[in-house]
Every structure is written in structure tokens, then in C-alpha cells.
Design a protein around this motif. Structure first.
Motif, PDB file in Angstrom:
ATOM      1  N   LYS A 137       1.582  -1.324  -0.017  1.00  0.00           N
ATOM      2  CA  LYS A 137      -0.115   0.321   0.046  1.00  0.00           C
ATOM      3  C   LYS A 137       0.590   0.723   0.003  1.00  0.00           C
ATOM      4  O   LYS A 137       1.397   1.599   0.950  1.00  0.00           O
ATOM      5  CB  LYS A 137      -0.387  -0.034   1.455  1.00  0.00           C
ATOM      6  CG  LYS A 137      -1.689  -1.187   1.136  1.00  0.00           C
ATOM      7  CD  LYS A 137      -3.451  -1.008   2.116  1.00  0.00           C
ATOM      8  CE  LYS A 137      -4.140  -2.380   2.470  1.00  0.00           C
ATOM      9  NZ  LYS A 137      -5.158  -2.292   4.087  1.00  0.00           N
ATOM     10  N   ILE A 139       1.076   6.102  -0.857  1.00  0.00           N
ATOM     11  CA  ILE A 139       0.525   7.340  -0.909  1.00  0.00           C
ATOM     12  C   ILE A 139       0.576   7.869  -2.222  1.00  0.00           C
ATOM     13  O   ILE A 139       2.179   8.249  -2.122  1.00  0.00           O
ATOM     14  CB  ILE A 139      -0.372   7.682   0.390  1.00  0.00           C
ATOM     15  CG1 ILE A 139      -0.697   6.934   1.206  1.00  0.00           C
ATOM     16  CG2 ILE A 139      -1.005   9.615   0.253  1.00  0.00           C
ATOM     17  CD1 ILE A 139      -0.501   7.668   2.495  1.00  0.00           C
ATOM     18  N   LEU A 152       5.960   5.088   0.540  1.00  0.00           N
ATOM     19  CA  LEU A 152       5.576   3.651   0.674  1.00  0.00           C
ATOM     20  C   LEU A 152       5.632   3.197   2.496  1.00  0.00           C
ATOM     21  O   LEU A 152       6.629   4.452   3.099  1.00  0.00           O
ATOM     22  CB  LEU A 152       6.305   2.242   0.510  1.00  0.00           C
ATOM     23  CG  LEU A 152       6.056   2.359  -1.133  1.00  0.00           C
ATOM     24  CD1 LEU A 152       7.507   1.642  -1.651  1.00  0.00           C
ATOM     25  CD2 LEU A 152       5.085   2.098  -1.627  1.00  0.00           C
ATOM     26  N   GLN A 175      -4.256  10.046  -1.318  1.00  0.00           N
ATOM     27  CA  GLN A 175      -5.058   8.433  -0.860  1.00  0.00           C
ATOM     28  C   GLN A 175      -4.468   7.303  -1.336  1.00  0.00           C
ATOM     29  O   GLN A 175      -2.988   7.425  -1.954  1.00  0.00           O
ATOM     30  CB  GLN A 175      -6.956   8.768  -2.383  1.00  0.00           C
ATOM     31  CG  GLN A 175      -6.955   7.747  -2.200  1.00  0.00           C
ATOM     32  CD  GLN A 175      -8.079   7.415  -3.277  1.00  0.00           C
ATOM     33  OE1 GLN A 175      -9.601   8.683  -3.187  1.00  0.00           O
ATOM     34  NE2 GLN A 175      -8.808   6.522  -3.798  1.00  0.00           N
ATOM     35  N   GLU A 176      -4.152   5.734  -0.661  1.00  0.00           N
ATOM     36  CA  GLU A 176      -3.960   5.077  -0.554  1.00  0.00           C
ATOM     37  C   GLU A 176      -4.310   4.286  -1.822  1.00  0.00           C
ATOM     38  O   GLU A 176      -5.737   4.122  -2.588  1.00  0.00           O
ATOM     39  CB  GLU A 176      -3.961   4.887   0.971  1.00  0.00           C
ATOM     40  CG  GLU A 176      -3.350   3.023   0.797  1.00  0.00           C
ATOM     41  CD  GLU A 176      -3.351   2.777   2.496  1.00  0.00           C
ATOM     42  OE1 GLU A 176      -2.591   2.707   3.363  1.00  0.00           O
ATOM     43  OE2 GLU A 176      -4.152   2.245   3.031  1.00  0.00           O
ATOM     44  N   TYR A 177      -3.317   3.424  -2.243  1.00  0.00           N
ATOM     45  CA  TYR A 177      -3.431   2.540  -3.554  1.00  0.00           C
ATOM     46  C   TYR A 177      -2.898   0.981  -2.976  1.00  0.00           C
ATOM     47  O   TYR A 177      -1.568   1.252  -2.545  1.00  0.00           O
ATOM     48  CB  TYR A 177      -3.216   3.044  -4.853  1.00  0.00           C
ATOM     49  CG  TYR A 177      -3.715   4.714  -4.884  1.00  0.00           C
ATOM     50  CD1 TYR A 177      -4.665   4.431  -6.106  1.00  0.00           C
ATOM     51  CD2 TYR A 177      -3.938   5.983  -5.121  1.00  0.00           C
ATOM     52  CE1 TYR A 177      -6.073   5.293  -6.390  1.00  0.00           C
ATOM     53  CE2 TYR A 177      -4.349   6.684  -5.448  1.00  0.00           C
ATOM     54  CZ  TYR A 177      -5.948   6.471  -5.913  1.00  0.00           C
ATOM     55  OH  TYR A 177      -6.746   7.742  -6.457  1.00  0.00           O
ATOM     56  N   GLU A 178      -2.884  -0.017  -3.740  1.00  0.00           N
ATOM     57  CA  GLU A 178      -2.250  -1.285  -4.205  1.00  0.00           C
ATOM     58  C   GLU A 178      -1.157  -0.995  -5.275  1.00  0.00           C
ATOM     59  O   GLU A 178      -2.047  -0.665  -5.912  1.00  0.00           O
ATOM     60  CB  GLU A 178      -2.968  -2.218  -3.575  1.00  0.00           C
ATOM     61  CG  GLU A 178      -3.932  -2.334  -2.184  1.00  0.00           C
ATOM     62  CD  GLU A 178      -4.367  -3.073  -1.835  1.00  0.00           C
ATOM     63  OE1 GLU A 178      -4.826  -3.947  -3.037  1.00  0.00           O
ATOM     64  OE2 GLU A 178      -5.227  -3.912  -0.646  1.00  0.00           O
ATOM     65  N   TRP A 195       0.894  -0.842 -11.473  1.00  0.00           N
ATOM     66  CA  TRP A 195      -0.720  -0.385 -10.933  1.00  0.00           C
ATOM     67  C   TRP A 195      -1.207  -1.067 -11.578  1.00  0.00           C
ATOM     68  O   TRP A 195      -1.613  -0.733 -13.183  1.00  0.00           O
ATOM     69  CB  TRP A 195      -1.088   1.066 -10.215  1.00  0.00           C
ATOM     70  CG  TRP A 195      -2.180   1.219 -10.186  1.00  0.00           C
ATOM     71  CD1 TRP A 195      -2.903   0.979  -8.188  1.00  0.00           C
ATOM     72  CD2 TRP A 195      -4.242   1.535 -10.894  1.00  0.00           C
ATOM     73  NE1 TRP A 195      -4.457   1.238  -8.966  1.00  0.00           N
ATOM     74  CE2 TRP A 195      -4.430   1.527  -9.643  1.00  0.00           C
ATOM     75  CE3 TRP A 195      -4.062   1.307 -12.144  1.00  0.00           C
ATOM     76  CZ2 TRP A 195      -5.842   1.956 -10.666  1.00  0.00           C
ATOM     77  CZ3 TRP A 195      -4.925   1.891 -12.957  1.00  0.00           C
ATOM     78  CH2 TRP A 195      -6.032   2.548 -11.734  1.00  0.00           C
ATOM     79  N   GLN A 198      -9.085  -1.969 -10.196  1.00  0.00           N
ATOM     80  CA  GLN A 198      -9.164  -3.351  -9.769  1.00  0.00           C
ATOM     81  C   GLN A 198     -10.613  -3.384 -10.610  1.00  0.00           C
ATOM     82  O   GLN A 198     -11.381  -2.611 -10.977  1.00  0.00           O
ATOM     83  CB  GLN A 198      -9.776  -2.633  -8.277  1.00  0.00           C
ATOM     84  CG  GLN A 198      -8.782  -2.777  -7.623  1.00  0.00           C
ATOM     85  CD  GLN A 198      -9.039  -2.176  -6.106  1.00  0.00           C
ATOM     86  OE1 GLN A 198     -10.147  -2.130  -5.697  1.00  0.00           O
ATOM     87  NE2 GLN A 198      -8.737  -2.156  -4.891  1.00  0.00           N
TER      88      GLN A 198
END
Length: 199
Positions: A137, A139, A152, A175-178, A195, A198
């Protein structure tokens, strides 16, 4: 405001003929600050971790008062990732912990660091922490010419190259992303990311 209020001040001059005395509170405070500053410079040493009051925050760093001595945390000494700006970390009036990198006694000032309070994350085995193919995860914090910089965990910089679907996607800063780990670039102290939207 000052009427009938007791104050401590320094006598500047005495005119016996006119029966008057000139006093200065500012002069007294300046002398007290100078004495405090000299005492701090005498006792402080490189490597000390101290507390100080933030006096100003600018693009290139954070000015901190450490027991009467002016110090500067340069932006390069704020975080190991290099992705945090001075304005992300402090505001005027904050009390912060810093490490003394250098004491410039001739100039009566300090060179300070925030990041050196914690261990350099790249001294640890980053390849184990960020294994290729693993999901982490992060930002997004800053846009570059060839990609996106991502903060990270552990104060490590991630880099997402502009390619494929991720080139056209509009990421929201903060905003947090994977992300998937593609490579760990130890010489450049960054983790290369990928990335995928989803489904």
C-alpha cells in the motif's frame, strides 16, 4: 497595559539633574537570550537528540530554536524517502525532536535532522520487506516527468513509471492505493511499482 505593572529591566542611563532613569526591558531580554545561547552552544554536541520550537517553515527547510540557538533542518534531512516537504512535517510553534548533525559555534547555529532520529530504512533488507511480486500500500505524493512518486511504509520512496493503463489513470494525491512491486532499486533507493485497476 503596563501601568502599575512590575517589570524587570536593565538600567541604560541615570540623569541625576533631571532625576530620571532610562531603562530597557528589550536590552535585558537580549542579554538573557545571549547568555542562554552561549550556554547551549557550550554544552550541545553533534549526535545529541534535542527538542526545539519551530520558528519558521519555508520551501528549503524548517527553522528551529533549540534553547536559544537557531537551527535549520534542510528539506533533504526531513525524510529518508525525500518525498516529504517541510510543510508536511511542521508548522510554526510546534515542538519537535531533532538530531544535531553539526554545531557551528563560530556562526552560533545548528545543522539539524529529523530523519536521522530513525534508522535509514535502506540499511535493513529492503528486498525482504518489498519482495518482487508482492502487493504494498502506498500514497501518491508527487508527479515526475516519467512517473509518479509514491510514499511507501517505513519512509521508503516508490516510483510508478507512466506506462499502460496507469499512464492514463488520474491518481488522487494523499489517497492510499495498492501496488505490485516490480523491482527494488537499491542504488537509487526506490521501489519500482506497477498498478492495475481493480476489476
Amino acid at each position: 497595559e503596563w501601568l502599575e505593572r512590575e517589570i524587570t529591566a536593565k538600567v541604560i542611563s541615570v540623569d541625576r539633574k533631571r532625576k530620571s532613569i532610562v531603562i530597557s526591558r528589550r536590552k535585558l531580554l537580549e542579554e538573557e537570550r545571549s547568555k542562554k545561547r552561549k550556554e547551549t552552544l557550550k554544552n550541545i554536541k553533534e549526535g545529541d537528540i534535542v527538542e526545539g520550537i519551530v520558528k519558521n517553515v519555508v520551501d528549503f527547510g524548517i527553522f528551529v530554536d533549540v534553547d536559544g540557538v537557531d537551527g535549520l533542518v534542510h528539506k533533504s534531512d526531513i525524510s529518508w524517502s525525500g518525498l516529504k516537504s517541510p510543510f508536511d512535517c511542521a508548522k510554526i510553534g510546534d515542538r519537535i525532536r531533532v538530531k544535531v548533525k553539526k554545531v557551528e559555534r563560530d556562526k552560533e547555529r545548528l545543522v539539524l535532522s529529523i530523519k536521522e532520529i530513525t534508522e535509514d530504512p535502506w540499511k535493513a533488507d529492503s528486498e525482504e520487506k518489498f519482495k518482487v511480486g508482492s502487493v504494498v500500500k502506498g500514497i501518491p505524493v508527487m508527479e515526475g516527468k516519467k512517473g509518479l512518486w509514491v510514499e511507501l511504509p517505513g519512509d521508503v520512496a516508490g516510483f510508478l513509471p507512466y506506462e499502460g493503463e496507469q499512464k492514463d489513470f488520474k491518481f488522487r494525491f494523499g489517497q492510499e492505493y495498492e501496488f505490485s512491486v516490480v523491482n527494488v532499486d537499491r542504488p537509487k533507493r526506490r521501489v519500482i511499482l506497477k498498478w492495475e485497476p481493480q476489476k
